[in-house]
Design an enzyme around this catalytic site. Structure first.
Site, PDB file in Angstrom:
ATOM      1  N   GLY A 167       0.796  -1.211   0.000  1.00 17.11           N
ATOM      2  CA  GLY A 167       0.000   0.000   0.000  1.00 17.11           C
ATOM      3  C   GLY A 167       0.830   1.263   0.000  1.00 17.11           C
ATOM      4  O   GLY A 167       2.024   1.246  -0.262  1.00 17.11           O
ATOM      5  N   GLY A 170       5.601   4.414  -8.907  1.00 12.91           N
ATOM      6  CA  GLY A 170       6.336   3.171  -9.127  1.00 12.91           C
ATOM      7  C   GLY A 170       5.416   1.968  -9.126  1.00 12.91           C
ATOM      8  O   GLY A 170       5.507   1.087  -9.999  1.00 12.91           O
ATOM      9  N   HIS A 171       4.515   1.906  -8.147  1.00 13.45           N
ATOM     10  CA  HIS A 171       3.544   0.805  -8.109  1.00 13.45           C
ATOM     11  C   HIS A 171       2.650   0.820  -9.353  1.00 13.45           C
ATOM     12  O   HIS A 171       2.363  -0.229  -9.942  1.00 13.45           O
ATOM     13  CB  HIS A 171       2.655   0.928  -6.867  1.00 13.45           C
ATOM     14  CG  HIS A 171       3.375   0.802  -5.572  1.00 13.45           C
ATOM     15  ND1 HIS A 171       3.546   1.864  -4.716  1.00 13.45           N
ATOM     16  CD2 HIS A 171       3.974  -0.257  -4.980  1.00 13.45           C
ATOM     17  CE1 HIS A 171       4.201   1.467  -3.645  1.00 13.45           C
ATOM     18  NE2 HIS A 171       4.485   0.191  -3.782  1.00 13.45           N
ATOM     19  N   ASP A 177      14.127  -2.719  -4.992  1.00 13.66           N
ATOM     20  CA  ASP A 177      14.428  -3.750  -3.988  1.00 13.66           C
ATOM     21  C   ASP A 177      15.097  -4.914  -4.710  1.00 13.66           C
ATOM     22  O   ASP A 177      14.516  -5.990  -4.869  1.00 13.66           O
ATOM     23  CB  ASP A 177      13.154  -4.191  -3.279  1.00 13.66           C
ATOM     24  CG  ASP A 177      12.516  -3.044  -2.498  1.00 13.66           C
ATOM     25  OD1 ASP A 177      13.084  -2.638  -1.478  1.00 13.66           O
ATOM     26  OD2 ASP A 177      11.451  -2.552  -2.931  1.00 13.66           O
TER      27      ASP A 177
END
Length: 252
Positions: free
Chosen positions: A29, A34-35, A149
């Protein structure tokens, strides 16, 4: 957008989606561009896109970090509605950890114990456990994860290969602000002064110079260093700016 809050409800739905190519975007969330870029790529490459929002307690090292993690569900729903994703999964913690945390994924490889693994003991076990749970539930054709990541991405690819999961793990380029800072949910914790200084983290990491020089430059800018290291053609780093931890990586 269809919102599903019950695991058994999703499992029944999933049985009816046998002919579609399904893309999956797994998030905690507090969504940002980016998401949404992961969602857009999934939508371009699949028939349906499924997004999950779940703040996973087992990958936090400190209780205060879990409590302080930003939760912006109303705004997230609005963004995903505009993005026109097909399904949003909002499962509860007891539903995901139906076993009471008894069964956990363990990776004893060097990759899971260095860099982030060295500074966040147990983090990758929690991350891999919840990723495996969602990959089993969603059974996607492809699952999309950001390269910011990078160590996490490599471990998820390893998980899928080691456990013979029938999913293609897709690494997607890091989305950055105009000044180069990698977009992250944690960036919202930066003050305006910290945010201005944070841009130098990405800029210094991008320079083609010896690690020692990069470390010294970061220290001179006021960062506290966890690590700066080269791995598989990438320069990975984690630093602190006061009480905010930032991670990033750049191709060497």
């Amino acid at each position: 957008m269809n919102i599903v809050t019950q695991v058994n409800q999703w499992q029944s739905l999933r049985k009816k989606l046998t002919l579609q190519r399904i893309g999956f975007v797994h998030t905690m969330g507090h969504l940002h561009a980016g998401h949404l870029s992961l969602c857009a790529r999934s939508q371009a490459e699949n028939d349906l896109t499924v997004v999950a929002i779940f703040v996973n307690p087992t990958q936090f090292n400190e209780a205060k970090d879990l409590l302080s993690y930003p939760r912006t569900l109303a705004a997230d729903k609005a963004l995903l509605t505009v993005q026109k994703v097909d399904y949003l999964l909002l499962f509860s913690e007891p539903a995901i950890y139906i076993d009471g945390y008894d069964i956990q994924v363990q990776d004893k490889s060097e990759l899971s114990t260095c860099f982030e693994g060295a500074f966040r003991p147990g983090h990758f076990s929690g991350m891999l456990t919840v990723v495996l749970k969602y990959l089993n539930l969603v059974q996607p054709t492809r699952a999309y994860y950001g390269e910011k990541d990078y160590q996490q991405l490599m471990l998820i690819k390893k998980l899928a290969k080691a456990l013979f999961l029938e999913v293609e793990i897709m690494g997607c380029p890091t989305v950055r602000a105009e000044d180069g800072l990698a977009l992250s949910s944690r960036n919202s914790r930066l003050t305006p002064q910290q945010r201005q200084k944070a841009a130098s983290f990405a800029q210094l990491l991008q320079k083609k110079q010896a690690i020692e020089k990069t470390v010294q430059s970061l220290i001179d800018f006021g960062f506290r260093i966890d690590y700066v290291a080269d791995y598989q053609g990438r320069r990975l780093a984690a630093v602190w700016l006061d009480d905010v931890r930032l991670i990033d990586n750049q191709p060497i």
